[in-house]
Design a protein around this motif. Structure first.
Motif, PDB file in Angstrom:
ATOM      1  N   ARG A  19       7.925 -53.945 -41.842  1.00  0.00           N
ATOM      2  CA  ARG A  19       8.857 -53.787 -40.729  1.00  0.00           C
ATOM      3  C   ARG A  19       8.573 -52.455 -40.042  1.00  0.00           C
ATOM      4  NH1 ARG A  19      15.230 -52.323 -40.539  1.00  0.00           N
ATOM      5  NH2 ARG A  19      15.870 -53.630 -38.776  1.00  0.00           N
ATOM      6  N   LEU A  20       8.172 -52.524 -38.791  1.00  0.00           N
ATOM      7  CA  LEU A  20       7.933 -51.322 -38.003  1.00  0.00           C
ATOM      8  C   LEU A  20       9.197 -50.941 -37.249  1.00  0.00           C
ATOM      9  CD1 LEU A  20       4.411 -52.088 -36.486  1.00  0.00           C
ATOM     10  CD2 LEU A  20       5.004 -51.106 -38.714  1.00  0.00           C
ATOM     11  N   SER A  21       9.401 -49.642 -37.091  1.00  0.00           N
ATOM     12  CA  SER A  21      10.543 -49.130 -36.346  1.00  0.00           C
ATOM     13  C   SER A  21      10.043 -48.226 -35.227  1.00  0.00           C
ATOM     14  CB  SER A  21      11.471 -48.326 -37.256  1.00  0.00           C
ATOM     15  OG  SER A  21      11.967 -49.121 -38.305  1.00  0.00           O
ATOM     16  N   CYS A  22      10.787 -48.206 -34.138  1.00  0.00           N
ATOM     17  CA  CYS A  22      10.488 -47.317 -33.015  1.00  0.00           C
ATOM     18  C   CYS A  22      11.791 -46.659 -32.596  1.00  0.00           C
ATOM     19  CB  CYS A  22       9.883 -48.096 -31.861  1.00  0.00           C
ATOM     20  SG  CYS A  22       9.652 -47.117 -30.347  1.00  0.00           S
ATOM     21  N   ALA A  23      11.831 -45.333 -32.704  1.00  0.00           N
ATOM     22  CA  ALA A  23      12.998 -44.562 -32.284  1.00  0.00           C
ATOM     23  C   ALA A  23      12.759 -44.015 -30.885  1.00  0.00           C
ATOM     24  CB  ALA A  23      13.250 -43.432 -33.271  1.00  0.00           C
ATOM     25  N   ALA A  24      13.652 -44.344 -29.963  1.00  0.00           N
ATOM     26  CA  ALA A  24      13.534 -43.905 -28.581  1.00  0.00           C
ATOM     27  C   ALA A  24      14.533 -42.793 -28.310  1.00  0.00           C
ATOM     28  CB  ALA A  24      13.785 -45.072 -27.630  1.00  0.00           C
ATOM     29  N   SER A  25      14.096 -41.745 -27.624  1.00  0.00           N
ATOM     30  CA  SER A  25      14.992 -40.642 -27.288  1.00  0.00           C
ATOM     31  C   SER A  25      14.587 -40.025 -25.958  1.00  0.00           C
ATOM     32  CB  SER A  25      14.958 -39.577 -28.386  1.00  0.00           C
ATOM     33  OG  SER A  25      13.665 -39.017 -28.493  1.00  0.00           O
ATOM     34  N   GLY A  26      15.482 -39.240 -25.395  1.00  0.00           N
ATOM     35  CA  GLY A  26      15.177 -38.504 -24.178  1.00  0.00           C
ATOM     36  C   GLY A  26      15.772 -39.104 -22.932  1.00  0.00           C
ATOM     37  N   ARG A  27      16.139 -40.359 -22.987  1.00  0.00           N
ATOM     38  CA  ARG A  27      16.784 -41.003 -21.850  1.00  0.00           C
ATOM     39  C   ARG A  27      17.403 -42.295 -22.332  1.00  0.00           C
ATOM     40  NH1 ARG A  27      12.628 -44.021 -17.880  1.00  0.00           N
ATOM     41  NH2 ARG A  27      14.441 -45.327 -17.620  1.00  0.00           N
ATOM     42  N   SER A  28      18.225 -42.858 -21.504  1.00  0.00           N
ATOM     43  CA  SER A  28      18.801 -44.149 -21.828  1.00  0.00           C
ATOM     44  C   SER A  28      17.849 -45.251 -21.411  1.00  0.00           C
ATOM     45  CB  SER A  28      20.130 -44.343 -21.104  1.00  0.00           C
ATOM     46  OG  SER A  28      20.581 -45.669 -21.251  1.00  0.00           O
ATOM     47  N   ILE A  51      10.842 -57.114 -25.680  1.00  0.00           N
ATOM     48  CA  ILE A  51      12.252 -57.504 -25.728  1.00  0.00           C
ATOM     49  C   ILE A  51      12.992 -56.802 -24.607  1.00  0.00           C
ATOM     50  CG2 ILE A  51      12.829 -55.635 -27.350  1.00  0.00           C
ATOM     51  CD1 ILE A  51      14.837 -57.580 -28.659  1.00  0.00           C
ATOM     52  N   THR A  52      13.903 -57.526 -23.953  1.00  0.00           N
ATOM     53  CA  THR A  52      14.793 -56.856 -23.024  1.00  0.00           C
ATOM     54  C   THR A  52      15.770 -56.019 -23.844  1.00  0.00           C
ATOM     55  OG1 THR A  52      16.218 -58.819 -23.049  1.00  0.00           O
ATOM     56  CG2 THR A  52      14.608 -58.634 -21.271  1.00  0.00           C
ATOM     57  N   TRP A  53      16.234 -54.900 -23.276  1.00  0.00           N
ATOM     58  CA  TRP A  53      17.033 -53.983 -24.081  1.00  0.00           C
ATOM     59  C   TRP A  53      18.315 -54.644 -24.582  1.00  0.00           C
ATOM     60  CZ3 TRP A  53      15.484 -50.194 -26.740  1.00  0.00           C
ATOM     61  CH2 TRP A  53      16.403 -49.317 -27.318  1.00  0.00           C
ATOM     62  N   SER A  54      18.812 -55.605 -23.834  1.00  0.00           N
ATOM     63  CA  SER A  54      20.005 -56.316 -24.282  1.00  0.00           C
ATOM     64  C   SER A  54      19.701 -57.230 -25.468  1.00  0.00           C
ATOM     65  CB  SER A  54      20.574 -57.168 -23.137  1.00  0.00           C
ATOM     66  OG  SER A  54      19.658 -58.202 -22.810  1.00  0.00           O
ATOM     67  N   GLY A  55      18.410 -57.497 -25.659  1.00  0.00           N
ATOM     68  CA  GLY A  55      18.011 -58.394 -26.733  1.00  0.00           C
ATOM     69  C   GLY A  55      18.113 -59.859 -26.385  1.00  0.00           C
ATOM     70  N   SER A  56      18.454 -60.145 -25.149  1.00  0.00           N
ATOM     71  CA  SER A  56      18.680 -61.545 -24.777  1.00  0.00           C
ATOM     72  C   SER A  56      17.388 -62.329 -24.613  1.00  0.00           C
ATOM     73  CB  SER A  56      19.484 -61.615 -23.481  1.00  0.00           C
ATOM     74  OG  SER A  56      18.787 -60.970 -22.429  1.00  0.00           O
ATOM     75  N   SER A  57      16.291 -61.637 -24.362  1.00  0.00           N
ATOM     76  CA  SER A  57      15.007 -62.323 -24.178  1.00  0.00           C
ATOM     77  C   SER A  57      13.916 -61.623 -24.976  1.00  0.00           C
ATOM     78  CB  SER A  57      14.612 -62.349 -22.697  1.00  0.00           C
ATOM     79  OG  SER A  57      15.536 -63.081 -21.941  1.00  0.00           O
ATOM     80  N   GLU A  76      21.648 -47.438 -31.667  1.00  0.00           N
ATOM     81  CA  GLU A  76      20.789 -46.441 -32.317  1.00  0.00           C
ATOM     82  C   GLU A  76      19.520 -46.158 -31.522  1.00  0.00           C
ATOM     83  OE1 GLU A  76      21.602 -44.708 -34.969  1.00  0.00           O
ATOM     84  OE2 GLU A  76      23.535 -45.771 -35.117  1.00  0.00           O
ATOM     85  N   ASN A  77      19.349 -46.801 -30.366  1.00  0.00           N
ATOM     86  CA  ASN A  77      18.113 -46.646 -29.571  1.00  0.00           C
ATOM     87  C   ASN A  77      16.870 -46.930 -30.418  1.00  0.00           C
ATOM     88  OD1 ASN A  77      19.256 -46.121 -27.129  1.00  0.00           O
ATOM     89  ND2 ASN A  77      18.522 -44.036 -26.950  1.00  0.00           N
ATOM     90  N   MET A  78      16.938 -48.042 -31.140  1.00  0.00           N
ATOM     91  CA  MET A  78      15.837 -48.424 -32.020  1.00  0.00           C
ATOM     92  C   MET A  78      15.305 -49.797 -31.634  1.00  0.00           C
ATOM     93  SD  MET A  78      15.405 -46.009 -34.324  1.00  0.00           S
ATOM     94  CE  MET A  78      14.490 -46.870 -35.598  1.00  0.00           C
ATOM     95  N   VAL A  79      14.017 -49.963 -31.817  1.00  0.00           N
ATOM     96  CA  VAL A  79      13.369 -51.268 -31.672  1.00  0.00           C
ATOM     97  C   VAL A  79      12.569 -51.517 -32.946  1.00  0.00           C
ATOM     98  CG1 VAL A  79      11.742 -52.664 -30.356  1.00  0.00           C
ATOM     99  CG2 VAL A  79      13.236 -51.066 -29.185  1.00  0.00           C
TER     100      VAL A  79
END
Length: 123
Positions: A19-28, A51-57, A76-79
């Motif tokens: 399982r890979l994780s990506c932490a996003a920071s610095g902006r929304s 993935i769309t940020w909403s996760g819908s697609s 958590e701003n994570m993907v």
């Protein structure tokens, strides 16, 4: 300053999972798609999933469809990229990307990149 930081790579036997994780920071990143690409030695960087940020697609490369799952945690701003039934040919450096303009399957469409995390699948 936008930062994307990947983690979770490693060495796994064929048939295993990571399982890979990506932490996003610095902006929304609300309303902006996120994606995963990979690059094997001597090969071009290729699209894996988005993935769309909403996760819908969600969208997947044919080579990983049914084995990989992309998901997000907005709070958590994570993907994440859940990789199951890994194959030797999945060996590559995996990159997180954000904020594409245009064709999301093309690396040059994406505005932000992480440093990458190595995934090695032993046969």
């Amino acid at each position: 300053q936008v930062q994307l930081v990947e983690s979770g790579g490693g060495l796994v036997q064929a048939g295993g999972s990571l399982r890979l994780s990506c932490a996003a920071s610095g902006r929304s990143f609300s309303n902006y798609p996120m994606g995963w690409f990979r690059q094997a030695p001597g090969k071009e960087r290729e699209f894996v999933a988005a993935i769309t940020w909403s996760g819908s697609s969600t969208f997947y490369a044919d080579s990983v469809k049914g084995r990989f799952t992309i998901s997000s945690d907005n709070a958590e701003n994570m993907v994440y990229l859940q990789m199951n039934s890994l194959k030797y040919e999945d060996t590559a450096v995996y990159y997180c990307a954000a904020d594409p303009e245009g064709d999301y399957t093309v690396p040059t469409s994406w505005g932000y990149w992480g440093q990458g995390t190595q995934v090695t699948v032993s046969s």
